[in-house]
Design an enzyme around this catalytic site. Structure first.
Site: not given
Ligand code: PGA
Length: 254
Positions: A67, A136, A138, A143
């Site tokens: 992404d 959450n 994702h 999302e």
């Molecule tokens: P993080 O994010 O590695 O910074 O915890 C993971 C994500 O949101 O996919």
């Protein structure tokens, strides 16, 4: 789904780097699906170390990232292109032209998404897709929502995700509101998926993803349907799984 327990972040990172290294060694021209965020930083650090020792060769490796923030250029220090250059690409012998990140600046973001799916197709698909998980549930920037979106698409980031990522920006107002993300179809099309999770903030999402119903409300839950999904999580992230399933071992075959 296979869940591997790691003692802590360092142990998780080392185990993940081992799996990625195995892929690079077994298939020197593999297509790696790469991820950003705090979670994979330690694994990238370990890969750099093994590369410096002469144990790894990235010269024929191709990569596609999950992404990118809409509106950020690759030079912006919070863009995911910048992150990848800084954490991995600038330090190993991967050819930059073989690395792919969606362009956050494309005027026509929809066309950029279609182009990106074409890139993945032309590469012959992804051999190993690395993933973090949001609090959450994702994956990439897919999302929680009502449907699993198949292809690369533009998403509106949730407040929770923007708040969580605000730690990297000077204020929440600077966190982009939209992003381009590989879709669930792109991720599920990978031959192997490796999801990493560290810290208690991920414990509920990880439990729901591995043991709850498969639902777009918890995007990572789709991985229950993948043939070769590997989870490496540290004890803090495993807390809810341990508590609710009574599992005490090192490997759980779900
Ligand atoms: P993080 O994010 O590695 O910074 O915890 C993971 C994500 O949101 O996919």
């Amino acid at each position: 789904m296979k869940i591997y327990a790691a003692k802590d972040y360092k142990d998780m990172s080392r185990k993940a780097a081992n799996l990625i290294s195995a892929q690079v060694i077994m298939k020197p021209d593999a297509v790696l699906g790469l991820a950003t965020g705090s979670t994979p930083v330690g694994a990238y650090e370990q890969l750099r170390e093994w590369y410096e020792k002469g144990d790894l060769d990235f010269s024929r490796i191709r990569s596609v990232n999950l992404d990118e923030y809409k509106g950020l250029s690759g030079e912006h220090d919070q863009s995911y292109r910048y992150f990848m250059n800084h954490n991995l690409f600038d330090h190993v012998n991967i050819k930059k032209e073989n690395t792919n990140v969606p362009s956050g600046l494309a005027e026509d973001a929809e066309a950029e998404c279609a182009r990106y799916d074409g890139v993945i197709r032309e590469l012959g698909g992804i051999d190993l897709q690395l993933l973090g998980i949001g609090g959450n549930g994702h994956i990439g920037f897919n999302e929680p929502c009502d449907v699993f979106e198949k292809g690369t698409h533009v998403v509106t980031l949730t407040e929770e995700t923007r708040r969580s990522n605000a730690r990297f920006f000077s204020s929440i107002d600077e966190v982009p509101t939209h992003a381009l993300t590989m879709g669930i179809g792109g991720i599920m099309g990978a031959k192997k998926v490796l999801l990493l999770a560290s810290g208690e903030a991920k414990a509920k999402a990880l439990y729901d993803s591995c043991f709850g119903p498969v639902t777009p409300g918890v995007p990572a839950s789709i991985l229950q349907l993948h043939n070769d999904a590997v989870i490496i999580a540290d004890e803090a992230a495993l807390a809810e799984i341990r508590e609710k399933t009574g599992w005490e071992g090192d490997v759980y075959d779900n």
